[in-house]
Design an enzyme around this catalytic site. Structure first.
Site, PDB file in Angstrom:
ATOM      1  N   HIS A 162       1.936 -15.237   0.371  1.00  0.00           N
ATOM      2  CA  HIS A 162       0.559 -15.692   0.082  1.00  0.00           C
ATOM      3  C   HIS A 162       0.394 -15.929  -1.428  1.00  0.00           C
ATOM      4  O   HIS A 162      -0.188 -16.928  -1.855  1.00  0.00           O
ATOM      5  CB  HIS A 162      -0.479 -14.645   0.505  1.00  0.00           C
TER       6      HIS A 162
ATOM      7  N   GLU B 177       8.117  -4.289  -2.543  1.00  0.00           N
ATOM      8  CA  GLU B 177       9.086  -3.580  -1.694  1.00  0.00           C
ATOM      9  C   GLU B 177      10.439  -3.552  -2.407  1.00  0.00           C
ATOM     10  O   GLU B 177      11.012  -4.597  -2.688  1.00  0.00           O
ATOM     11  CB  GLU B 177       9.220  -4.303  -0.350  1.00  0.00           C
TER      12      GLU B 177
ATOM     13  N   THR C 184       2.618 -10.690   1.924  1.00  0.00           N
ATOM     14  CA  THR C 184       1.657 -10.858   0.827  1.00  0.00           C
ATOM     15  C   THR C 184       2.298 -11.610  -0.346  1.00  0.00           C
ATOM     16  O   THR C 184       1.623 -12.364  -1.039  1.00  0.00           O
ATOM     17  CB  THR C 184       1.121  -9.507   0.320  1.00  0.00           C
TER      18      THR C 184
ATOM     19  N   CYS D 145     -10.762  12.016  -2.986  1.00  0.00           N
ATOM     20  CA  CYS D 145     -11.896  11.480  -2.217  1.00  0.00           C
ATOM     21  C   CYS D 145     -11.974  12.154  -0.844  1.00  0.00           C
ATOM     22  O   CYS D 145     -11.090  12.920  -0.458  1.00  0.00           O
ATOM     23  CB  CYS D 145     -11.771   9.961  -2.070  1.00  0.00           C
TER      24      CYS D 145
ATOM     25  N   CYS E  66      -7.174   6.208   1.554  1.00  0.00           N
ATOM     26  CA  CYS E  66      -7.928   6.640   0.368  1.00  0.00           C
ATOM     27  C   CYS E  66      -9.003   5.620  -0.015  1.00  0.00           C
ATOM     28  O   CYS E  66      -8.768   4.418   0.030  1.00  0.00           O
ATOM     29  CB  CYS E  66      -6.948   6.830  -0.788  1.00  0.00           C
TER      30      CYS E  66
ATOM     31  N   CYS F 186       7.659  -9.656   1.093  1.00  0.00           N
ATOM     32  CA  CYS F 186       6.641  -9.267   2.074  1.00  0.00           C
ATOM     33  C   CYS F 186       5.734 -10.475   2.320  1.00  0.00           C
ATOM     34  O   CYS F 186       5.692 -11.404   1.512  1.00  0.00           O
ATOM     35  CB  CYS F 186       5.845  -8.100   1.501  1.00  0.00           C
TER      36      CYS F 186
ATOM     37  N   CYS G 293      -8.872  11.465   1.375  1.00  0.00           N
ATOM     38  CA  CYS G 293      -7.689  12.187   0.897  1.00  0.00           C
ATOM     39  C   CYS G 293      -7.781  13.669   1.255  1.00  0.00           C
ATOM     40  O   CYS G 293      -6.805  14.279   1.687  1.00  0.00           O
ATOM     41  CB  CYS G 293      -7.540  12.034  -0.615  1.00  0.00           C
TER      42      CYS G 293
HETATM   43 ZN   LIG Z   1       4.861  -5.096   1.983  1.00  0.00          ZN
HETATM   44 ZN   LIG Z   2      -8.523   9.237  -2.222  1.00  0.00          ZN
END
Ligand SMILES: [Zn+2]
Ligand SMILES: [Zn+2]
Length: 360
Positions: A59, A85, A56, A117, A128, A54, A120
Site C-alpha cells: 500500500h 517484518e 501494508t 492503559c 493497547c 507485508c 494493557c
Molecule cells: Zn506485517
Molecule cells: Zn496500553
C-alpha cells in the site's frame, strides 16, 4: 571479555548505510544512503539479515488511498525507511537493556504497547489504546527497535524464517481464537496469512480444510500448505461447495482474510450454525450482512483478530516451530536483494507469490 566484545562490535558499525526509503507521497521508493540510526537507553541496534514484504508495505509503495489516509496516523511523516517484518543480529544495546545482548539473533514484535492503559492492564496488551510502531522502518542495513520489541530466535530458526515470525504470529493469534480439532474449516483468502493459518489449522488436527482464493497460484500454495478442498470463487460457488461437502451444514470454523465484501458475506453464509467466525480481513467498504440469518439465528460466534497477543503468541509460535509440528519456510517464494526492490514490489503487486523476502 563482554566489554571488549562490545567495543569491537561497535567499532565495526559504520556511520552510513543503504536503505529503501519512502521519500515522497507518490508511487515508488528510493534506495539510497542514510545515517545508521542512533540508539537511546532502551533501544537495540540490529544488523538486519532478512526482511519480508507485508501488505501494508505494498500500500505504502503504491501510495494508494489506504496509505494516504493511514501513513501519518500509523507511522510517521516522510521520508521514512520502509518495512517492519525482519530478523537480524543485535550489534549494540542501550544502557538500560537487559532482555537481549550483543550477538543475539532476533525478530521483532512490531506493535509496541504502553503497558499502562486499561487494555494493557487487563491482559489485552495487543490492543493497547496507545499502540505505537517503530520510529523508523527496517528495510535498511541496520535498524533500531525498542528493547520491548526484540524477540530471540531459537538456534534452529534461520534468519529467513525469523523474518516471517511477525506475520506467522498473526496467523497463530487468529487460529487460537477457536479449536478446530476434528472439525471442518474454511480459510477465505490465501495470501501469506491465510497460508500460515492453514499450516497451524492442520497441526491442530482439523478434519477437512477448504481454501478459497481468486488466484489459482495461491490455491496451489494452499494445497501445499495442507488444504484439502480448493475453491476459486470466480469459477465455483464457495457456499454451495462447502455445504455440499458437509451434509448441508457448512464449515464449523471460518477464517475471513480476504477483506472482500462479497467474499466476507459468503463466509458468513458458509459458516455452520453455532460455528465460529474469525475475521482478519479489512474491507475497504462497509460489509453488509443479513444479521438474522448470518448471525442471530445462526448463533454465530464472531471474533475480530489482528496483530499478536504480546507476548503469548510469540511463545506459541516458537513452540510450533521448535516442535517441528509446523514449518513456515515453504511459504517463501521469492528473494530479492535490497537494490532490486522495484522488481520485488512488482512481483508483490501481481499477487503471484507467497512471502517475498528482501535481503540487505
Ligand atoms: Zn506485517
Ligand atoms: Zn496500553
Amino acid at each position: 571479555m563482554g566489554k571488549s566484545l562490545e567495543r569491537l562490535s561497535e567499532m565495526a558499525i559504520p556511520d552510513k548505510m543503504m536503505a529503501i526509503i519512502k521519500t515522497e507521497e507518490k508511487r515508488g521508493a528510493e534506495y539510497r544512503e542514510t545515517n545508521v540510526p542512533a540508539i537511546g537507553p532502551n533501544d537495540v541496534l540490529i544488523k538486519v539479515r532478512a526482511c519480508a514484504i507485508c501488505g501494508t508495505d505494498i500500500h505504502i509503495y503504491q501510495w494508494n488511498k489506504w496509505a494516504a489516509a493511514n501513513m501519518r496516523k500509523a507511522f510517521s511523516g516522510l521520508p521514512r525507511i520502509m518495512g517492519h517484518e525482519f530478523s537480524g543480529e543485535v550489534v549494540k544495546i542501550g544502557g538500560n537493556v537487559g532482555k537481549v545482548k550483543i550477538g543475539d539473533r532476533v525478530s521483532a514484535e512490531t506493535h509496541i504497547a504502553c503497558g499502562q492503559c486499561y487494555l494493557c492492564r487487563t491482559g489485552n496488551e495487543y490492543n493497547c489504546q496507545q499502540l505505537k510502531r517503530f520510529k523508523d522502518g527496517i528495510f535498511g542495513e541496520y535498524a533500531v527497535i525498542p528493547e520491548y520489541s526484540a524477540e530471540k530466535l531459537g538456534d534452529n530458526v534461520s534468519y529467513e524464517v525469523g523474518a516471517l515470525m511477525e506475520p506467522f504470529g498473526v496467523a497463530v493469534h487468529a487460529v487460537g481464537k477457536t479449536a478446530p480439532v476434528g472439525d471442518t474449516v474454511a480459510v477465505i483468502g490465501c495470501g501469506p496469512i491465510g497460508l500460515l493459518m492453514i499450516k497451524v489449522i492442520k497441526a491442530m488436527g482439523a478434519a477437512k480444510i477448504f481454501a478459497s482464493d481468486i488466484s489459482d497460484f495461491r490455491l496451489n500454495l494452499a494445497k501445499k500448505a495442507g488444504a484439502d478442498v480448493l475453491i476459486n470463487p470466480s469459477a465455483t460457488d464457495p457456499v454451495k461447495t462447502v455445504r455440499d461437502a458437509t451434509d448441508g451444514l457448512g464449515a464449523g470454523h471460518v477464517f475471513e482474510n480476504s477483506g472482500n465484501v462479497k467474499a466476507a458475506k459468503q463466509a458468513f453464509e458458509l459458516l455452520r450454525r453455532c460455528g465460529t467466525m474469525v475475521m482478519t480481513g479489512l474491507p475497504s467498504e462497509p460489509l453488509v450482512l443479513d444479521a438474522g440469518s448470518d448471525i442471530v439465528w445462526k448463533g454465530a460466534k464472531i471474533y475480530g483478530s489482528y496483530g499478536r497477543d504480546n507476548f503469548t503468541t510469540w511463545e506459541l509460535a516458537k513452540g510450533l516451530l521448535d516442535s517441528g509440528k509446523v514449518e513456515i519456510a515453504s511459504i517463501i517464494t521469492n528473494r530479492f536483494e535490497f537494490k532490486d526492490y522495484r522488481e520485488a514490489f512488482d512481483v508483490a503487486e501481481r499477487g503471484l507469490s507467497g512471502k517475498i523476502l528482501l535481503i540487505p
